[in-house]
Design a protein around this motif. Structure first.
Motif, PDB file in Angstrom:
ATOM      1  N   GLU A 150       0.840  -1.206   0.000  1.00 13.68           N
ATOM      2  CA  GLU A 150       0.000   0.000   0.000  1.00 13.68           C
ATOM      3  C   GLU A 150       0.878   1.260   0.000  1.00 13.68           C
ATOM      4  N   LEU A 151       1.916   1.249   0.821  1.00 16.52           N
ATOM      5  CA  LEU A 151       2.810   2.417   0.861  1.00 16.52           C
ATOM      6  C   LEU A 151       3.536   2.582  -0.468  1.00 16.52           C
ATOM      7  N   ARG A 152       3.925   1.455  -1.032  1.00 20.12           N
ATOM      8  CA  ARG A 152       4.626   1.523  -2.318  1.00 20.12           C
ATOM      9  C   ARG A 152       3.745   2.192  -3.373  1.00 20.12           C
ATOM     10  N   GLU A 153       2.468   1.846  -3.362  1.00 25.04           N
ATOM     11  CA  GLU A 153       1.542   2.390  -4.360  1.00 25.04           C
ATOM     12  C   GLU A 153       1.165   3.833  -4.068  1.00 25.04           C
ATOM     13  N   LYS A 154       1.004   4.167  -2.816  1.00 22.74           N
ATOM     14  CA  LYS A 154       0.466   5.484  -2.469  1.00 22.74           C
ATOM     15  C   LYS A 154       1.538   6.531  -2.186  1.00 22.74           C
ATOM     16  N   VAL A 155       2.681   6.091  -1.689  1.00 25.62           N
ATOM     17  CA  VAL A 155       3.715   7.042  -1.282  1.00 25.62           C
ATOM     18  C   VAL A 155       4.992   6.871  -2.105  1.00 25.62           C
ATOM     19  N   GLY A 156       5.259   5.646  -2.514  1.00 29.42           N
ATOM     20  CA  GLY A 156       6.520   5.338  -3.184  1.00 29.42           C
ATOM     21  C   GLY A 156       7.314   4.377  -2.325  1.00 29.42           C
ATOM     22  N   GLU A 157       8.417   3.886  -2.878  1.00 28.86           N
ATOM     23  CA  GLU A 157       9.235   2.923  -2.143  1.00 28.86           C
ATOM     24  C   GLU A 157       9.707   3.529  -0.824  1.00 28.86           C
ATOM     25  N   PHE A 158       9.505   2.796   0.259  1.00 25.35           N
ATOM     26  CA  PHE A 158       9.920   3.302   1.563  1.00 25.35           C
ATOM     27  C   PHE A 158      11.443   3.338   1.631  1.00 25.35           C
ATOM     28  N   VAL A 159      11.980   4.447   2.107  1.00 30.73           N
ATOM     29  CA  VAL A 159      13.440   4.586   2.209  1.00 30.73           C
ATOM     30  C   VAL A 159      13.859   4.216   3.618  1.00 30.73           C
ATOM     31  N   LEU A 160      14.632   3.156   3.738  1.00 31.65           N
ATOM     32  CA  LEU A 160      15.088   2.712   5.061  1.00 31.65           C
ATOM     33  C   LEU A 160      16.218   3.579   5.589  1.00 31.65           C
ATOM     34  N   ASP A 161      17.094   4.017   4.689  1.00 28.93           N
ATOM     35  CA  ASP A 161      18.233   4.827   5.116  1.00 28.93           C
ATOM     36  C   ASP A 161      18.893   5.419   3.874  1.00 28.93           C
ATOM     37  N   VAL A 162      19.851   6.321   4.092  1.00 26.59           N
ATOM     38  CA  VAL A 162      20.598   6.825   2.939  1.00 26.59           C
ATOM     39  C   VAL A 162      21.602   5.754   2.511  1.00 26.59           C
ATOM     40  N   ARG A 163      21.849   5.695   1.224  1.00 25.05           N
ATOM     41  CA  ARG A 163      22.812   4.708   0.726  1.00 25.05           C
ATOM     42  C   ARG A 163      24.201   5.348   0.700  1.00 25.05           C
ATOM     43  N   ASP A 164      25.223   4.516   0.790  1.00 26.23           N
ATOM     44  CA  ASP A 164      26.615   4.974   0.686  1.00 26.23           C
ATOM     45  C   ASP A 164      26.840   6.256   1.482  1.00 26.23           C
ATOM     46  N   PHE A 165      26.578   6.159   2.761  1.00 27.09           N
ATOM     47  CA  PHE A 165      26.614   7.335   3.621  1.00 27.09           C
ATOM     48  C   PHE A 165      28.012   7.943   3.711  1.00 27.09           C
ATOM     49  N   ARG A 166      29.039   7.098   3.802  1.00 30.57           N
ATOM     50  CA  ARG A 166      30.414   7.611   3.950  1.00 30.57           C
ATOM     51  C   ARG A 166      30.962   7.954   2.575  1.00 30.57           C
ATOM     52  N   THR A 167      30.806   9.195   2.197  1.00 34.30           N
ATOM     53  CA  THR A 167      31.210   9.590   0.863  1.00 34.30           C
ATOM     54  C   THR A 167      31.721  11.019   0.876  1.00 34.30           C
ATOM     55  N   ASP A 168      32.551  11.332  -0.087  1.00 32.05           N
ATOM     56  CA  ASP A 168      32.964  12.724  -0.275  1.00 32.05           C
ATOM     57  C   ASP A 168      32.047  13.427  -1.267  1.00 32.05           C
ATOM     58  N   ASP A 169      31.131  12.683  -1.873  1.00 30.78           N
ATOM     59  CA  ASP A 169      30.194  13.304  -2.818  1.00 30.78           C
ATOM     60  C   ASP A 169      29.059  13.936  -2.014  1.00 30.78           C
ATOM     61  N   LYS A 170      29.333  15.101  -1.491  1.00 33.78           N
ATOM     62  CA  LYS A 170      28.385  15.736  -0.569  1.00 33.78           C
ATOM     63  C   LYS A 170      27.108  16.214  -1.260  1.00 33.78           C
ATOM     64  N   ASP A 171      27.215  16.579  -2.525  1.00 38.02           N
ATOM     65  CA  ASP A 171      25.992  16.996  -3.236  1.00 38.02           C
ATOM     66  C   ASP A 171      24.988  15.845  -3.259  1.00 38.02           C
ATOM     67  N   ARG A 172      25.492  14.685  -3.617  1.00 33.38           N
ATOM     68  CA  ARG A 172      24.615  13.515  -3.685  1.00 33.38           C
ATOM     69  C   ARG A 172      24.097  13.144  -2.302  1.00 33.38           C
ATOM     70  N   LEU A 173      24.979  13.196  -1.312  1.00 33.30           N
ATOM     71  CA  LEU A 173      24.567  12.826   0.039  1.00 33.30           C
ATOM     72  C   LEU A 173      23.479  13.774   0.550  1.00 33.30           C
ATOM     73  N   LEU A 174      23.656  15.049   0.297  1.00 34.02           N
ATOM     74  CA  LEU A 174      22.654  16.012   0.779  1.00 34.02           C
ATOM     75  C   LEU A 174      21.303  15.774   0.113  1.00 34.02           C
ATOM     76  N   ARG A 175      21.339  15.486  -1.171  1.00 38.34           N
ATOM     77  CA  ARG A 175      20.076  15.170  -1.878  1.00 38.34           C
ATOM     78  C   ARG A 175      19.437  13.934  -1.254  1.00 38.34           C
ATOM     79  N   ASP A 176      20.248  12.924  -0.995  1.00 40.17           N
ATOM     80  CA  ASP A 176      19.710  11.662  -0.450  1.00 40.17           C
ATOM     81  C   ASP A 176      19.157  11.840   0.961  1.00 40.17           C
ATOM     82  N   VAL A 177      19.842  12.641   1.762  1.00 37.91           N
ATOM     83  CA  VAL A 177      19.361  12.851   3.130  1.00 37.91           C
ATOM     84  C   VAL A 177      18.012  13.579   3.094  1.00 37.91           C
TER      85      VAL A 177
END
Lengths: 464, 130
Positions: A150-177
């Motif tokens: 139901e959540l997948r259909e109504k809200v979208g895939e549930f995000v459990l956490d940010v992926r690849d948290f330890r990164t120097d790609d801060k632009d991507r990390l900020l978007r993901d957070v």
């Protein structure tokens, strides 16, 4: 105990790692909706548990019982007194009833989203979406199971956490957070609007990830802060967005619902790491069969247990274990010397100096002095290096006890002892600042809002 | 042999709860059966149904006695269902009681070894552990 008029419903917005200096202090951000709830109700610093770590902190908050009573001292715990048997603390490990269990048994409808320790989900009288201890979204992370689709259909895939948290790609990390936070609140918004509930709780984890990933960019007090960096306003903007969501969720629940905003711990700049096992080797407590030439986890080294009195595990705080004869498989410390070894370590650790020669201000605790009971297999000592300004690093093969780089990637913040507590219980308190609040007070307070007496063995008090 | 028990189930949604409970016990690998009013009549009378419950639980099964005035001897749980509970939630409360009585174990199998490693690695990446 329950003399107050019960409210109709209660909404708890948990913000993992939300830190008082950005919400209450002189450096606070412009957060009109936090402020509105504070002015209407009451607020204050919320002292976390020891250790101030997400697990056990949320479990302590929702049970009103300390980590020792729960037998949970962090995410990974010793299963027994062998050297390598560990378990990950999750919902199965929490034996004490949580607020939503108690309310469920009282016939209240509950909805719980994203609380860290709620996987594997246990049935409640309502709805449960687990936190980031679910292995992935293929797992059954919702109760009932159908809620996932139901959540997948109504809200979208549930995000459990940010992926690849330890990164120097801060632009991507900020978007993901940000996406992590938006997804969590969209899920809450959907369930708030589409399910009947008396108690609703959502925990937003992105704030913790933001602090660890971006602290040095935003805090002039951090030694690595550089004025004019592109992420200087990242925290301010993130908190402002959370503030928008608070208004949005509050508008849905209406005026008859008590609203609490709580965090499990705060945050502070992390100055570096203390290589605790390296220090134990230098001090003659820990012996390896072969000293590694490169940095290596202690678990991956051959420890000479016949010559090892003490070893340690790293993380945001240090856990120290004594190799006791008759308790550990190859223990060498006589039981009658156990307290002497602990006291000696406390003295040495408390007088440890930093790279500048000044005292680090380490705080060291015996679990028996912190908790009402010390169930399970607690560490023999808990250590807050620099009172949590330094993390504990368990790696060996290093050339100094101090490290300023994190092998797992950038991390600029550590946890701090005080989180936040804001409650508008719709009684028109008028902005009272409360003192001496403890995370263990939250569960009794929540039950009291429903006119239910706290359990007799809850360790906190009703905040009123 | 596993420990058997008889559960006397009464109150609102008893049949629905028994159905959920049977499924959940099956998921947990426990042999279980439901003797409802229809089954009781086919067995003869209440006394023969009581005997059937007793015999089945002695063989290590969890038996749900859902017929009126059930009274088998042997270890048993008496459950009056809370009208506020959904059948799913009521079944879970009964499972908790069965676990407390040592009839079932709810604690195993939370993570497969692969899942445990995945979660451990995530916690390390996040900095909680090393």
């Amino acid at each position: 105990m329950s003399a107050r008029r019960p409210v109709g419903r209660v909404l708890v917005i948990g913000l993992d790692c939300a830190t008082p200096q950005f919400i209450f202090g002189p450096q606070r951000f412009a957060l009109p909706n936090f402020q509105r709830l504070m002015k209407a109700g009451c607020w204050g610093l919320l002292k976390s548990c020891d250790p101030p770590i997400t697990v056990p902190a949320w479990a302590c908050m929702m049970s009103g019982k300390d980590p020792g009573t729960l037998g949970i001292y962090g995410f990974r715990n010793r299963k027994d007194h062998s050297y390598d048997a560990m378990f990950t603390a999750n919902a199965t490990s929490v034996k004490e009833p949580q607020v939503w269990d108690i309310l469920s048994r009282c016939g209240k409808k509950v909805a719980v989203i994203g609380v860290a320790h709620t996987y594997p989900v246990r049935p409640v009288n309502g709805w449960m979406v687990s936190g980031f201890l679910a292995p992935d979204t293929y797992a059954d992370f919702t109760y009932p199971k159908e809620l996932k689709q139901e959540l997948r259909e109504k809200v979208g895939e549930f995000v459990l956490d940010v992926r690849d948290f330890r990164t120097d790609d801060k632009d991507r990390l900020l978007r993901d957070v940000h996406e992590f936070m938006e997804n969590r609140f969209r899920t809450a918004e959907y369930l708030l609007q589409n399910t009947p509930w008396d108690f609703f709780m959502v925990v937003e984890m992105g704030m913790d990830r933001l602090h660890h990933g971006f602290w040095k960019y935003a805090d002039p007090a951090h030694p690595k802060f550089m004025p004019g960096n592109p992420y200087e306003s990242a925290m301010r903007e993130y908190y402002a967005r959370v503030d928008d969501w608070i208004a949005r969720l509050a508008a849905i629940v209406g005026d008859e619902t008590a609203i609490l905003i709580v965090s499990d711990h705060g945050a502070k700049p992390m100055l570096g790491g203390i290589c605790i096992n390296h220090w134990l080797i230098k001090e003659g407590y820990l012996a390896l069969k072969e000293f590694p030439t490169t940095r290596r986890r202690i678990e991956d080294c051959a420890i000479d247990w016949s010559k090892t009195r003490v070893w340690s595990a790293g993380g945001y705080y240090g856990r120290i274990f004594v190799n006791v004869r008759g308790r550990e498989p190859q223990g060498i410390v006589a039981p009658e010397d156990y307290e002497c070894v602990r006291d000696e370590l406390i003295r040495k650790l408390e007088t440890m100096t930093g790279p500048d020669g000044c005292l680090l201000g380490n705080r060291v605790f015996k679990p028996q002095t912190l908790y009402r009971a010390a169930k399970g297999v607690p560490p023999d000592l808990l250590v807050y290096f620099g009172d949590l300004s330094w993390r504990a690093v368990g790696l060996v093969g290093v050339d100094s006890i101090y490290t300023f780089e994190n092998d797992t990637g950038p991390d600029d913040a550590n946890h701090d002892h005080n989180g936040i507590f804001i409650m508008d219980d719709r009684t028109g308190r008028g902005g009272i600042e409360l003192r001496d609040l403890n995370l263990l007070d939250v569960a009794p307070t929540l039950l009291n809002l429903f006119g239910i007496d706290p359990l007799p063995d809850m360790q906190g008090k009703v905040i009123s | 042999m596993q420990k058997g028990i008889t559960i006397h189930l009464a109150g609102v949604n008893a049949a629905e709860t028994a159905h959920v409970l049977l499924n959940r016990l099956g998921e947990l690998g426990r042999s279980a059966e439901h003797i409802d009013e229809t089954a009781q009549k086919s067995l003869g009378n209440k006394e023969t149904a009581d005997l059937a419950c007793e015999h089945s639980s002695q063989e290590g099964r969890v038996v749900i006695a859902g017929y009126p005035d059930a009274c088998p001897s042997g270890e048993s749980l008496h459950i009056i269902l809370d009208p506020n509970d959904t059948p799913d939630f009521a079944a879970e409360k009964i499972l908790d009681e069965l676990a407390a009585a040592g009839v079932i174990n709810l604690e195993t199998g939370t993570y497969s070894p692969e899942e445990e490693e995945k979660v451990r690695q995530r916690l390390a990446d996040l900095g909680y552990i090393e």
